[in-house]
Design a protein around this motif. Structure first.
Motif, PDB file in Angstrom:
ATOM      1  N   ARG A 242       0.797  -0.751   0.216  1.00  0.00           N
ATOM      2  CA  ARG A 242      -0.317   0.368   0.137  1.00  0.00           C
ATOM      3  C   ARG A 242       0.793   1.448  -0.095  1.00  0.00           C
ATOM      4  N   GLY A 243       1.765   1.130   0.880  1.00  0.00           N
ATOM      5  CA  GLY A 243       3.350   2.274   0.808  1.00  0.00           C
ATOM      6  C   GLY A 243       3.610   2.537  -1.125  1.00  0.00           C
ATOM      7  N   TRP A 244       3.766   1.906  -1.545  1.00  0.00           N
ATOM      8  CA  TRP A 244       4.233   1.685  -2.729  1.00  0.00           C
ATOM      9  C   TRP A 244       2.895   2.058  -3.495  1.00  0.00           C
ATOM     10  N   LEU A 245       2.132   1.748  -3.949  1.00  0.00           N
ATOM     11  CA  LEU A 245       1.275   2.182  -4.371  1.00  0.00           C
ATOM     12  C   LEU A 245       1.199   4.094  -4.368  1.00  0.00           C
ATOM     13  N   ALA A 246       0.659   4.245  -3.047  1.00  0.00           N
ATOM     14  CA  ALA A 246       0.830   5.637  -2.523  1.00  0.00           C
ATOM     15  C   ALA A 246       1.811   6.361  -2.776  1.00  0.00           C
ATOM     16  N   HIS A 247       2.935   5.999  -2.992  1.00  0.00           N
ATOM     17  CA  HIS A 247       3.904   6.581  -3.758  1.00  0.00           C
ATOM     18  C   HIS A 247       4.398   6.541  -5.172  1.00  0.00           C
ATOM     19  N   LEU A 248       3.898   5.288  -5.940  1.00  0.00           N
ATOM     20  CA  LEU A 248       3.967   5.824  -6.872  1.00  0.00           C
ATOM     21  C   LEU A 248       2.548   6.992  -8.106  1.00  0.00           C
ATOM     22  N   GLU A 249       1.681   6.385  -7.393  1.00  0.00           N
ATOM     23  CA  GLU A 249       0.691   7.480  -7.604  1.00  0.00           C
ATOM     24  C   GLU A 249       1.134   9.238  -6.788  1.00  0.00           C
ATOM     25  N   GLU A 250       1.877   9.349  -6.227  1.00  0.00           N
ATOM     26  CA  GLU A 250       2.568  10.546  -5.555  1.00  0.00           C
ATOM     27  C   GLU A 250       3.241  10.890  -6.720  1.00  0.00           C
ATOM     28  N   ALA A 251       4.071  10.167  -7.332  1.00  0.00           N
ATOM     29  CA  ALA A 251       5.065  10.151  -8.749  1.00  0.00           C
ATOM     30  C   ALA A 251       4.357  10.186 -10.065  1.00  0.00           C
ATOM     31  N   ASP A 260      -5.297  -8.945  -6.686  1.00  0.00           N
ATOM     32  CA  ASP A 260      -4.870  -9.914  -5.268  1.00  0.00           C
ATOM     33  C   ASP A 260      -4.709 -11.292  -6.555  1.00  0.00           C
ATOM     34  N   ARG A 261      -3.655 -11.943  -6.404  1.00  0.00           N
ATOM     35  CA  ARG A 261      -2.743 -13.341  -7.630  1.00  0.00           C
ATOM     36  C   ARG A 261      -3.172 -14.170  -6.232  1.00  0.00           C
ATOM     37  N   HIS A 262      -3.090 -14.676  -4.772  1.00  0.00           N
ATOM     38  CA  HIS A 262      -3.992 -15.429  -3.951  1.00  0.00           C
ATOM     39  C   HIS A 262      -2.714 -15.478  -3.652  1.00  0.00           C
ATOM     40  N   TYR A 263      -1.795 -16.155  -4.212  1.00  0.00           N
ATOM     41  CA  TYR A 263      -0.402 -16.278  -3.638  1.00  0.00           C
ATOM     42  C   TYR A 263       0.601 -15.306  -3.258  1.00  0.00           C
ATOM     43  N   PHE A 264       0.207 -14.353  -3.961  1.00  0.00           N
ATOM     44  CA  PHE A 264       0.750 -12.438  -3.481  1.00  0.00           C
ATOM     45  C   PHE A 264      -0.236 -12.052  -3.881  1.00  0.00           C
ATOM     46  N   GLN A 265       0.038 -10.648  -2.947  1.00  0.00           N
ATOM     47  CA  GLN A 265      -0.770  -9.469  -4.078  1.00  0.00           C
ATOM     48  C   GLN A 265       0.614  -8.942  -4.520  1.00  0.00           C
ATOM     49  N   SER A 266      -0.274  -7.870  -5.903  1.00  0.00           N
ATOM     50  CA  SER A 266       1.026  -7.407  -6.548  1.00  0.00           C
ATOM     51  C   SER A 266       0.218  -6.442  -6.658  1.00  0.00           C
ATOM     52  N   VAL A 267       0.622  -4.938  -7.559  1.00  0.00           N
ATOM     53  CA  VAL A 267       0.807  -4.059  -8.183  1.00  0.00           C
ATOM     54  C   VAL A 267       1.577  -3.848  -9.123  1.00  0.00           C
TER      55      VAL A 267
END
Length: 324
Positions: A242-251, A260-267
């Motif tokens: 979530r922190g990376w998602l906020a950073h990408l959007e701010e940048a 949701d990939r079930h085995y991991f979460q992704s962006v």
């Protein structure tokens, strides 16, 4: 401004395209000694298998994955693509072992050659994916021993090394890496008459660098079998994601939002050159729906697709994979 998220801890996985999953399975398990740790489907197109190979426990940072597309033509190599996937082994004795093993397996390869201060053994998989085994000198996380292979534990791949990219225009990729992903350019080295730039995650190491070569003498690549679709970087957990998602959007970098990939979460984020970078969490991992001892033995479907199992299995082609 939000506080910068913690740095990535290295590569999480690399995903490529195969035209013959059975042949690839034989290569990655019987030749390279990896373990098939998940037999599932492409969640965006469940008509297509998605196979994951890794260390003995399916650890993040050790995974090479393949989307099965039997009618795929070979990738047309060129710029704006991933042009090298590396796996780490430890010590020159390991590279000698692997040179002999590849030769006995009929796999053409170069001799161990120094590149960026490390010995590399270059070869291709049956689809033409460009691979190297590199001597990590004991640096980086250690993979879990795979008991299902005849490769001695001391010589087994320890996980992913760096990924190499080739681009026509370095500037937009550098901008994404530095501004979007908080990587640092730490050095350069010559690649023929061109220059390769090394971008570091956190404290770096052979598992935590991305190498980018700028070239103006090649056509643009066209995707196909043997090509790498994307490279994923390791994020510890969903809070960091979530922190990376906020950073990408701010940048100002468009992205997929959380997936949701079930085995991991992704962006997912794509740079102007077309390179796809995934940010993927370490967990919950492959044992969330299978026991460690039987990983990869059955078709595993995430909860979103499980109600459609009969339909999905009816549409998938038969896939007969021999045990390693």
């Amino acid at each position: 401004m939000t506080a910068p998220p913690p740095p990535f801890s290295g590569l999480h996985h690399v995903s490529a395209l195969t035209a013959r999953a059975e042949r690839g399975h034989a290569f990655y398990t019987r030749v390279l000694g990896l373990r098939l740790v998940k037999r599932t489907v492409n969640q965006d197109d469940p008509r297509m298998y998605h196979l994951f190979y890794a260390d003995g426990a399916g650890s993040p940072g050790t995974e090479v994955t393949f989307f099965d597309f039997p009618r795929a033509a070979r990738e047309h190599r060129g710029v704006n693509s991933v042009t090298r996937t590396t796996l780490r082994v430890t010590g020159p004795e390991a590279l000698t072992f692997w040179a002999d093993r590849l030769t006995r397996g009929g796999v053409p390869h170069g001799g161990p050659v120094p590149r960026d201060g490390r010995l590399h053994l270059d070869f291709e998989d049956p689809d033409g994916t460009l691979l190297s085994l590199i001597d990590d000198g004991g640096e980086g996380p250690r993979g879990v021993v795979n008991p299902l292979t005849d490769v001695p534990a001391a010589f087994q791949p320890q996980g992913l090394g760096y990924s190499g990219f080739t681009v026509a225009d370095l500037a937009p990729t550098r901008a994404l890496f530095e501004r979007g992903l908080n990587l640092r350019e730490v050095r350069t080295y010559p690649t023929g008459e061109f220059t390769t730039h090394v971008f570091r995650m956190g404290e770096g190491g052979p598992h935590a660098d991305l190498h980018v070569t700028g070239r103006d003498d090649l056509p643009r690549h066209r995707p196909g079998a043997g090509g790498v679709h994307h490279v994923a970087l390791r994020v510890r957990d969903e809070a960091e994601l979530r922190g990376w998602l906020a950073h990408l959007e701010e940048a100002g970098y468009p992205n997929s939002g959380p997936v949701d990939r079930h085995y991991f979460q992704s962006v997912y984020v794509r740079d102007p050159n077309g390179l796809v970078i995934e940010l993927a969490t370490d967990g919950p991992g492959f044992t969330t729906d299978e026991h460690l001892e039987t990983l990869g033995e059955r078709l595993a479907l995430p909860p979103l697709l499980e109600p459609r199992r009969a339909e999905i299995e009816a549409r998938l082609r038969p896939l007969v994979l021999e045990r390693a």
